[in-house]
Design a protein around this motif. Sequence first.
Motif, PDB file in Angstrom:
ATOM      1  N   VAL A  22       0.840  -1.201   0.000  1.00 24.70           N
ATOM      2  CA  VAL A  22       0.000   0.000   0.000  1.00 24.70           C
ATOM      3  C   VAL A  22       0.878   1.256   0.000  1.00 24.70           C
ATOM      4  CG1 VAL A  22      -1.589   1.370   1.402  1.00 24.70           C
ATOM      5  CG2 VAL A  22      -2.026  -1.058   1.052  1.00 24.70           C
ATOM      6  N   ALA A  23       1.916   1.256   0.858  1.00 26.67           N
ATOM      7  CA  ALA A  23       2.815   2.414   0.908  1.00 26.67           C
ATOM      8  C   ALA A  23       3.570   2.587  -0.400  1.00 26.67           C
ATOM      9  CB  ALA A  23       3.791   2.257   2.073  1.00 26.67           C
ATOM     10  N   ALA A  24       3.972   1.476  -1.019  1.00 31.29           N
ATOM     11  CA  ALA A  24       4.740   1.562  -2.266  1.00 31.29           C
ATOM     12  C   ALA A  24       3.891   2.078  -3.417  1.00 31.29           C
ATOM     13  CB  ALA A  24       5.316   0.189  -2.599  1.00 31.29           C
ATOM     14  N   THR A  25       2.669   1.572  -3.540  1.00 30.38           N
ATOM     15  CA  THR A  25       1.817   1.980  -4.662  1.00 30.38           C
ATOM     16  C   THR A  25       1.332   3.416  -4.520  1.00 30.38           C
ATOM     17  OG1 THR A  25      -0.090   1.010  -3.508  1.00 30.38           O
ATOM     18  CG2 THR A  25       1.017  -0.357  -5.145  1.00 30.38           C
ATOM     19  N   MET A  26       1.315   3.945  -3.294  1.00 26.64           N
ATOM     20  CA  MET A  26       0.882   5.322  -3.081  1.00 26.64           C
ATOM     21  C   MET A  26       2.049   6.285  -2.894  1.00 26.64           C
ATOM     22  SD  MET A  26      -2.468   4.921  -0.629  1.00 26.64           S
ATOM     23  CE  MET A  26      -3.918   4.030  -1.197  1.00 26.64           C
ATOM     24  N   SER A  27       3.273   5.765  -3.042  1.00 29.38           N
ATOM     25  CA  SER A  27       4.447   6.629  -2.889  1.00 29.38           C
ATOM     26  C   SER A  27       4.661   7.449  -4.164  1.00 29.38           C
ATOM     27  CB  SER A  27       5.689   5.767  -2.601  1.00 29.38           C
ATOM     28  OG  SER A  27       6.036   5.015  -3.752  1.00 29.38           O
ATOM     29  N   GLU A  28       5.669   8.291  -4.127  1.00 28.10           N
ATOM     30  CA  GLU A  28       5.999   9.118  -5.285  1.00 28.10           C
ATOM     31  C   GLU A  28       7.071   8.472  -6.153  1.00 28.10           C
ATOM     32  OE1 GLU A  28       6.916  13.036  -4.038  1.00 28.10           O
ATOM     33  OE2 GLU A  28       4.935  13.419  -3.158  1.00 28.10           O
ATOM     34  N   SER A  29       7.197   7.167  -6.045  1.00 25.93           N
ATOM     35  CA  SER A  29       8.127   6.445  -6.899  1.00 25.93           C
ATOM     36  C   SER A  29       7.699   6.539  -8.360  1.00 25.93           C
ATOM     37  CB  SER A  29       8.198   4.979  -6.481  1.00 25.93           C
ATOM     38  OG  SER A  29       8.883   4.205  -7.433  1.00 25.93           O
ATOM     39  N   THR A  30       8.669   6.566  -9.245  1.00 30.26           N
ATOM     40  CA  THR A  30       8.369   6.591 -10.681  1.00 30.26           C
ATOM     41  C   THR A  30       7.598   5.351 -11.105  1.00 30.26           C
ATOM     42  OG1 THR A  30      10.459   7.776 -10.991  1.00 30.26           O
ATOM     43  CG2 THR A  30       9.402   6.885 -12.969  1.00 30.26           C
ATOM     44  N   PHE A  31       7.785   4.258 -10.382  1.00 30.40           N
ATOM     45  CA  PHE A  31       7.156   2.990 -10.731  1.00 30.40           C
ATOM     46  C   PHE A  31       5.854   2.735  -9.971  1.00 30.40           C
ATOM     47  CE2 PHE A  31      11.739   2.714 -11.246  1.00 30.40           C
ATOM     48  CZ  PHE A  31      11.852   2.262 -12.551  1.00 30.40           C
ATOM     49  N   ALA A  32       5.407   3.701  -9.147  1.00 32.85           N
ATOM     50  CA  ALA A  32       4.151   3.541  -8.425  1.00 32.85           C
ATOM     51  C   ALA A  32       2.991   3.450  -9.411  1.00 32.85           C
ATOM     52  CB  ALA A  32       3.940   4.702  -7.454  1.00 32.85           C
ATOM     53  N   THR A  92       1.056  -4.248  -8.803  1.00 33.34           N
ATOM     54  CA  THR A  92       2.307  -4.500  -8.070  1.00 33.34           C
ATOM     55  C   THR A  92       3.515  -4.662  -8.980  1.00 33.34           C
ATOM     56  OG1 THR A  92       1.985  -6.892  -8.086  1.00 33.34           O
ATOM     57  CG2 THR A  92       0.964  -5.657  -6.288  1.00 33.34           C
ATOM     58  N   ARG A  93       3.330  -4.651 -10.286  1.00 34.24           N
ATOM     59  CA  ARG A  93       4.381  -4.855 -11.275  1.00 34.24           C
ATOM     60  C   ARG A  93       5.015  -6.240 -11.157  1.00 34.24           C
ATOM     61  NH1 ARG A  93       8.695  -2.169 -11.468  1.00 34.24           N
ATOM     62  NH2 ARG A  93       8.817  -1.906 -13.733  1.00 34.24           N
ATOM     63  N   GLY A  94       4.289  -7.184 -10.587  1.00 36.93           N
ATOM     64  CA  GLY A  94       4.708  -8.578 -10.565  1.00 36.93           C
ATOM     65  C   GLY A  94       6.039  -8.807  -9.877  1.00 36.93           C
ATOM     66  N   PRO A  95       6.852  -9.734 -10.417  1.00 31.38           N
ATOM     67  CA  PRO A  95       8.142 -10.059  -9.787  1.00 31.38           C
ATOM     68  C   PRO A  95       9.102  -8.870  -9.727  1.00 31.38           C
ATOM     69  CG  PRO A  95       7.536 -11.713 -11.433  1.00 31.38           C
ATOM     70  CD  PRO A  95       6.590 -10.563 -11.601  1.00 31.38           C
ATOM     71  N   ASN A  96       8.933  -7.888 -10.602  1.00 32.17           N
ATOM     72  CA  ASN A  96       9.822  -6.715 -10.595  1.00 32.17           C
ATOM     73  C   ASN A  96       9.617  -5.831  -9.378  1.00 32.17           C
ATOM     74  OD1 ASN A  96      10.994  -7.395 -13.102  1.00 32.17           O
ATOM     75  ND2 ASN A  96       9.244  -6.491 -14.176  1.00 32.17           N
ATOM     76  N   GLY A  97       8.418  -5.890  -8.811  1.00 30.68           N
ATOM     77  CA  GLY A  97       8.143  -5.077  -7.646  1.00 30.68           C
ATOM     78  C   GLY A  97       8.122  -3.593  -7.949  1.00 30.68           C
ATOM     79  N   ILE A  98       8.162  -2.805  -6.880  1.00 25.65           N
ATOM     80  CA  ILE A  98       8.143  -1.340  -7.006  1.00 25.65           C
ATOM     81  C   ILE A  98       9.425  -0.805  -6.374  1.00 25.65           C
ATOM     82  CG2 ILE A  98       6.907   0.779  -6.429  1.00 25.65           C
ATOM     83  CD1 ILE A  98       4.367  -0.860  -6.253  1.00 25.65           C
ATOM     84  N   PRO A  99      10.419  -0.457  -7.197  1.00 25.26           N
ATOM     85  CA  PRO A  99      11.679   0.081  -6.664  1.00 25.26           C
ATOM     86  C   PRO A  99      11.652   1.606  -6.588  1.00 25.26           C
ATOM     87  CG  PRO A  99      11.928  -0.414  -8.972  1.00 25.26           C
ATOM     88  CD  PRO A  99      10.491  -0.735  -8.631  1.00 25.26           C
ATOM     89  N   ALA A 100      12.793   2.158  -6.211  1.00 27.54           N
ATOM     90  CA  ALA A 100      13.003   3.621  -6.191  1.00 27.54           C
ATOM     91  C   ALA A 100      11.958   4.354  -5.361  1.00 27.54           C
ATOM     92  CB  ALA A 100      13.022   4.176  -7.613  1.00 27.54           C
ATOM     93  N   ILE A 101      11.566   3.762  -4.235  1.00 31.03           N
ATOM     94  CA  ILE A 101      10.624   4.440  -3.333  1.00 31.03           C
ATOM     95  C   ILE A 101      11.388   5.548  -2.605  1.00 31.03           C
ATOM     96  CG2 ILE A 101       9.090   4.155  -1.346  1.00 31.03           C
ATOM     97  CD1 ILE A 101       8.772   1.238  -2.161  1.00 31.03           C
ATOM     98  N   PRO A 102      10.931   6.777  -2.692  1.00 29.98           N
ATOM     99  CA  PRO A 102      11.704   7.890  -2.100  1.00 29.98           C
ATOM    100  C   PRO A 102      11.671   7.841  -0.577  1.00 29.98           C
ATOM    101  CG  PRO A 102       9.594   8.686  -2.919  1.00 29.98           C
ATOM    102  CD  PRO A 102       9.695   7.250  -3.352  1.00 29.98           C
ATOM    103  N   ASP A 103      12.657   8.473   0.033  1.00 30.99           N
ATOM    104  CA  ASP A 103      12.701   8.571   1.488  1.00 30.99           C
ATOM    105  C   ASP A 103      11.593   9.475   1.994  1.00 30.99           C
ATOM    106  OD1 ASP A 103      15.026   6.992   2.379  1.00 30.99           O
ATOM    107  OD2 ASP A 103      16.159   8.376   1.114  1.00 30.99           O
ATOM    108  N   LEU A 104      11.203   9.242   3.224  1.00 30.91           N
ATOM    109  CA  LEU A 104      10.165  10.074   3.841  1.00 30.91           C
ATOM    110  C   LEU A 104      10.705  11.474   4.098  1.00 30.91           C
ATOM    111  CD1 LEU A 104       8.759   7.528   6.469  1.00 30.91           C
ATOM    112  CD2 LEU A 104       7.670   8.265   4.348  1.00 30.91           C
ATOM    113  N   GLU A 105       9.782  12.420   4.135  1.00 33.07           N
ATOM    114  CA  GLU A 105      10.154  13.799   4.425  1.00 33.07           C
ATOM    115  C   GLU A 105       9.022  14.445   5.220  1.00 33.07           C
ATOM    116  OE1 GLU A 105      11.721  17.880   2.185  1.00 33.07           O
ATOM    117  OE2 GLU A 105      11.497  15.993   1.086  1.00 33.07           O
ATOM    118  N   PHE A 106       9.344  14.875   6.450  1.00 36.64           N
ATOM    119  CA  PHE A 106       8.368  15.536   7.322  1.00 36.64           C
ATOM    120  C   PHE A 106       8.824  16.957   7.592  1.00 36.64           C
ATOM    121  CE2 PHE A 106       7.280  11.189   9.333  1.00 36.64           C
ATOM    122  CZ  PHE A 106       6.344  10.951   8.347  1.00 36.64           C
TER     123      PHE A 106
END
Length: 578
Positions: A296-306, A371-385
Amino acid sequence: MSTVTTSLSDSPMPRRGAAADQAPLEPRLTRAWLLGIVGSLLLIASAFLPWTYDPALLGNVTIVGYPAPVQLMAIALGLLALFMTLVRKGPLARLGRHLGSPSGLKRLGIGSLVFMLLVLVGVATSDPALLAAADPGLWIGIVGALLVAAAGFLLPVRKVRSEPHQRFAGWVEILVIVALVALVLFGAAYGLGIEDAWVFVLFLTFVFAIGAGLAGGGFFAWLSIVAAHHSRVLLLATFLAAFAFPFTQGGSNANMSIATQVIIFAATAIGLNIVVGLAGLLDLGYIAFLGAGAYVAATMSESTFATIGWHPPFLVVVLIGACFSAVLGLIIGSPTLRVSGDYLAIVTLAFGEIFRLAMNNLDGAHGPNITRGPNGIPAIPDLEFFGFNFGDTHNLLGVDIPRFANYYFLLLLLLGLITLVFSRLNDSRIGRGWIAIREDEKAAEAMGVNVFGLKLLAFAGGAFLAGLAGTVKAHHDQSVTPDQYQFLESAFLLAAVVLGGMGTIGGVLLGAVVLKLLPEKLRFFSEYRLLMFGLLLVLMMRFRPEGLVANKRHQLEFHEDDEELADEIEHVHVEKVS
């Protein structure tokens, strides 16, 4: 100083004829006392002599009169053995009446002997000629440890019930708590910084030997009473020590990476502890709930692959991920919690595999592209508060706080929240209902407990806590793939709960540290790591099935014939109430 008495039957006065029974044991006690003193002194003296001729081994144990860290461990074992010997006879014998079973010296002696024999094995690895590799100091230490163990076996078994535990002034007890927490902090920092695999193994053996000796001597039973009277001080000191831990690592990102992995593992294991430890439901697919929160966090992140175009604030993502995991718990729990035992284990195992396969298939070819299957979701950015980026290195009080240390502080707050939820549930009416179900489901149902509803709540509550940890794990790892959530991970989580002590917080934390830290620090043994892990579980099930840190009442269920344990539990219970 004061002692809290329990009842007339707990009086330290010996029973009728006890003096006559104890008289023949006096020569045996004297021999054990002399052996213990000689063995302890030899163990201490050996640390000031060289153990081998090779300075590259075990942190250079070749210098006369200048003990290396491994030799300082031998000194600590010898000093504790000397103290535990002196309290059995002579001027300090009065303290022995408050230190519980004489098995403490026996356990410490066995642990010290194992420690010295492992030193011998570590030295022998450099030279097949065992006698040529070891210097006299090592053999003196082995003889000393052997004498301490022999003294422990010679000590006569106590024929009268032990006296109530000694209580001291409040400031003294608080000082002991603070010193103990500081010692744990120093030990954790030192252990994590050890690079030599053999030195790390010896350090673990040293810790277990000290712990076994103190447990046999009744120290931890006394500490549980003191902790109950100063619970706020213990909680504050523990969290202060935990927050101070990154400042002891000198900006090491590698060590903090291990520490963050341990906390994620521990937070997830506490959620599983609700299901297994409190409600008694065997869940072999629990890792799926951690994965659900992470996806859930990965698919809603600002990753290019989200794959989801919505990027809400992280606090909203945390709630969504936790609730999504809880809904999965309700979905899987509603049809399956009507079965129990092996059937429930098989169903939950199947659910874990279904989750992993579903994440593999949601790749756009076999199903929707989520979920992009076996490739997963990479390049998830770091949190920023509020402008604070968790991926940057910050300087605090003159110490560099790297990326993983930033996540460490966040995960520590999350662990505190999960611990608070677990403790509140454990002490509530719901927690008592879960325990009743675990002990006897039919009896609980007959007494009016809503068995199915509470079991479903346990499943959903545990899944909720795992989802919380999963949302942070996605940003911490910066990628999410299906192979991270295999059955073996569920097995390790379950092992942490069982190994540490079901239904306890401290036990699960300790179990998580052992099971997550050991594989990282024992890479020297490569493929033998799993063999060592299996051996550890077998030994635990044989000698301490209740876990490393067990609830005393639960511990008595595994040792029904242990009258001394029953007496100790009665003393502890009455003193806590008083």
